[in-house]
Write a protein that holds these residues in place. Structure first.
Motif, mmCIF file in Angstrom:
data_model
loop_
_atom_site.group_PDB
_atom_site.id
_atom_site.type_symbol
_atom_site.label_atom_id
_atom_site.label_comp_id
_atom_site.label_asym_id
_atom_site.label_seq_id
_atom_site.Cartn_x
_atom_site.Cartn_y
_atom_site.Cartn_z
ATOM 1 N N UNK B 1 -41.098 44.625 50.791
ATOM 2 C CA UNK B 1 -40.510 43.592 49.931
ATOM 3 C C UNK B 1 -40.432 42.274 50.707
ATOM 4 N N UNK B 2 -40.875 41.222 50.067
ATOM 5 C CA UNK B 2 -40.779 39.927 50.709
ATOM 6 C C UNK B 2 -39.344 39.433 50.623
ATOM 7 N N UNK B 3 -39.092 38.310 51.300
ATOM 8 C CA UNK B 3 -37.720 37.826 51.355
ATOM 9 C C UNK B 3 -37.179 37.496 49.961
ATOM 10 N N UNK B 4 -35.908 37.698 49.788
ATOM 11 C CA UNK B 4 -35.257 37.335 48.540
ATOM 12 C C UNK B 4 -34.425 36.099 48.792
ATOM 13 N N UNK B 5 -34.551 35.121 47.941
ATOM 14 C CA UNK B 5 -33.656 33.987 48.145
ATOM 15 C C UNK B 5 -32.837 33.751 46.880
ATOM 16 N N UNK B 7 -32.435 31.321 44.996
ATOM 17 C CA UNK B 7 -33.132 30.635 43.909
ATOM 18 C C UNK B 7 -33.848 31.643 43.004
ATOM 19 N N UNK B 8 -34.493 32.618 43.656
ATOM 20 C CA UNK B 8 -35.219 33.635 42.884
ATOM 21 C C UNK B 8 -34.233 34.439 42.042
ATOM 22 N N UNK B 9 -33.121 34.839 42.665
ATOM 23 C CA UNK B 9 -32.111 35.600 41.919
ATOM 24 C C UNK B 9 -31.636 34.816 40.704
ATOM 25 N N UNK B 11 -33.165 32.386 39.153
ATOM 26 C CA UNK B 11 -34.248 32.248 38.161
ATOM 27 C C UNK B 11 -34.367 33.511 37.322
ATOM 28 N N UNK B 12 -34.260 34.666 37.971
ATOM 29 C CA UNK B 12 -34.392 35.919 37.240
ATOM 30 C C UNK B 12 -33.193 36.133 36.323
ATOM 31 N N UNK B 13 -31.997 35.779 36.800
ATOM 32 C CA UNK B 13 -30.816 35.910 35.944
ATOM 33 C C UNK B 13 -30.922 35.002 34.727
ATOM 34 N N UNK B 15 -33.714 34.170 33.262
ATOM 35 C CA UNK B 15 -34.638 34.841 32.358
ATOM 36 C C UNK B 15 -33.957 36.014 31.665
#
Lengths: 442, 130
Positions: B1-5, B7-9, B11-13, B15
């Motif tokens: 798994x690549x890093x989680x940041x 911002x990604x969390x 963005x997914x929330x 969506x």
């Protein structure tokens, strides 16, 4: 069940959703943020195909480059969340659950030509659209997806899906819903259910297995399991390309009473007599059915097959998959051409998770060529499949080119264990993560 | 798994929940804000109110679980591995904490200021001497 977007969340749900999202990360759909500064460039980049891979690539390049002319070419106006097809086929979600539009994901400053690519001319650095328009490029990204070749099965046509016991969740949202209607009827009446997969490369090789499990579970829930005989016809000598997963599925099939026949490649169907015909090492064999889940042979679209871009020899040549370096996704003979998604001629992974991991690598190498600084990122073949083993449980299968199991949460989420957490991830976290990926945000 | 940041969390929330993300954040802010307000106003936790809030919290824990099973088309029979049990506990605890904090805060905002003895209180001078 309605889309989770329209459900009324409770305050107490938030903590859990975070956990579900963390589990979603294990599919590999989550990844790099977009913190880097945009690079000035006036490169002309053409992306052939605006499905998950094409759109994700367009959005990613759009955020990495400032001034580049990005052109998407695709005539399809509808966009489908394909990982959701099995949920529609299971009767858990409506067809609308997987439907959106291409237009809502196209970057604002990219051009979208709403036509198919009719011809690739990599020697002239151009593509020709279905209306005859020639579009020249400095870089080409091939993301056309693949063609479902139902007609390669004699007597089969997509029009038959949803009639006389024939289902196929692959053909689209309505076909997936129609497949459920037929499967549901079968679950009430019983009989012989046939499942299987083609001998070609295919998208989401776990889906045919999932549908066998889902059908078995539906029969069991309705108290009609004893009325049905389920047969899975594997095209080769295994149930799945990764040996350790294949063995696990073999054990589960035995436990659930799903019979398995090996080296059976479906060649014909007679919808009137309800007979499927298979090529086997011992000759032709006919199997009768009351319900059949047909998975069509899959190959590159005609325009790709007619071009010089596919592999010229080897196992990926026959069906026209685009030649690509398996680590960088760059075309070995045309170094300004990349292939991502289903069309990429790499050994594994025609899934959304593959797209998530391919796109950043291909984008890095493309931008590295623009800046003159070669990229070092590598795609290791990672892909993942939440393999549904019954409604409410799944196994989170992640693997790479070398058939290694890749565990995002070693010691927590076991890959070969049927878990509710893996099901929850599939149900809640995958779809939003997929859309974030398509928008270039994840 | 690549890093989680983060911002990604986020963005997914976004969506995942769309408009409801903002409502959820507003409700969480309201719960925490009103809870803190009640603590400051009362200079401590009011035992009686806290008991009621915990009863609501217990119901909140079960409600969170049943809600999750409902939206994921699953049930308690699907809970299998150890991580599933951890997830069930996490959901229940999340529901319990959310329900307790929100209900305590709302009772603090809307409740008739009953003169009940706070758990933390000043000891009268005469008892000190005793």
């Amino acid at each position: 069940m309605s889309d989770i977007h329209s459900d009324h969340p409770m305050p107490s749900r938030r903590a859990f959703l975070k956990l579900a999202l963390a589990a979603g990360a294990s599919t590999g759909l989550l990844g790099l943020g977009q913190a880097r500064a945009a690079i000035r460039s006036n490169a002309r980049i053409v992306i052939a195909g605006a499905g998950a891979a094409g759109l994700a690539m367009a959005n990613r390049l759009n955020s990495m480059l400032d001034g580049a002319r990005i052109t998407l070419i695709d005539g399809r106006k509808a966009h489908y969340y394909q990982p959701g097809f099995t949920l529609v086929g299971a009767g858990l979600k409506p067809a609308s659950y997987v439907e959106s539009t291409t237009g809502e994901f196209v970057p604002r400053n990219a051009e979208w030509i709403e036509e198919a690519v009719a011809e690739f001319d990599p020697d002239g650095n151009a593509v020709v659209t279905s209306s005859g328009r020639r579009v020249e490029y400095d870089f080409l990204v091939i993301a056309t997806g693949l063609s479902l070749d139902y007609e390669a099965i004699q007597g089969m046509s997509p029009d038959l899906i949803g009639r006389d016991g024939i289902g196929s969740v692959y053909a689209g949202p309505q076909a997936a819903a129609a497949t459920y209607a037929e499967m549901s009827r079968f679950a009430d009446t019983g009989g012989v259910g046939l499942f299987g997969r083609p001998a070609t490369e295919m998208k989401c090789a776990g889906a045919p297995l999932k549908y066998a499990f889902i059908t078995e579970d539906t029969l069991t829930r309705r108290g009609n399991r004893s009325k049905a005989e389920l047969i899975y016809a594997a095209h080769g000598g295994a149930l799945f390309g990764v040996p350790i997963v294949s063995e696990k599925v073999r054990m589960l099939f035995a436990e659930r009473g799903i019979d398995t026949v090996y080296r059976h490649v479906m060649t014909a169907i007679d919808p009137v007599r309800k007979i499927a015909t298979y090529d086997t090492p011992d000759g032709t064999r006919e199997l009768g059915y009351d319900f059949i889940h047909v998975v069509p042979p899959q190959r590159a679209p005609q325009a790709v097959r007619n071009s010089p871009l596919p592999w010229q020899d080897g196992p990926l040549a026959a069906d026209g998959w685009v030649e690509a370096n398996r680590q960088t996704l760059r075309h070995p003979r045309y170094d300004n051409v990349f292939a991502v998604g289903d069309i990429a001629g790499v050994p594994k992974g025609k899934t959304a998770a593959s797209v998530k991991w391919q796109v950043p690598v291909a984008a890095d190498h493309l931008v590295g060529t623009i800046t003159g600084t070669p990229a070092t990122s590598v795609y290791n073949g990672y892909t993942s499949c939440p393999l549904i083993t019954r409604i409410g449980r799944a196994m989170l299968i992640e693997f790479d080119y070398d058939d290694n199991l890749v565990q995002s949460f070693p010691g927590l989420v076991a890959p070969l264990e049927e878990l509710w957490v893996s099901w929850v991830m599939k149900e809640t976290a995958l779809k939003p993560t997929y859309y974030a990926m398509v928008r270039g945000l994840a | 798994m690549q890093e989680l940041d983060p911002f990604v969390f986020f963005a997914v929330f976004q969506e995942m929940l769309g408009f409801w993300l903002w409502l959820l954040l507003a409700v969480a802010a309201l719960g925490i804000g009103s809870f803190v307000y009640a603590l400051v106003k009362d200079r401590g936790i009011r035992a009686g109110r806290f008991v009621y809030a915990q009863i609501v919290g217990i119901a909140g824990g079960f409600a969170a679980l049943f809600f999750m099973w409902w939206i994921t088309s699953s049930s308690i029979r699907d809970v299998g591995g150890a991580i599933d049990v951890v997830l069930v506990l996490a959901i229940w605890v999340g529901g319990f904490l959310g329900g307790t904090i929100l209900s305590y805060g709302l009772m603090g905002l809307t409740g008739r200021s009953r003169r009940e003895t706070p758990v933390v209180t000043r000891i009268p001078a005469d008892t000190k001497a005793a």
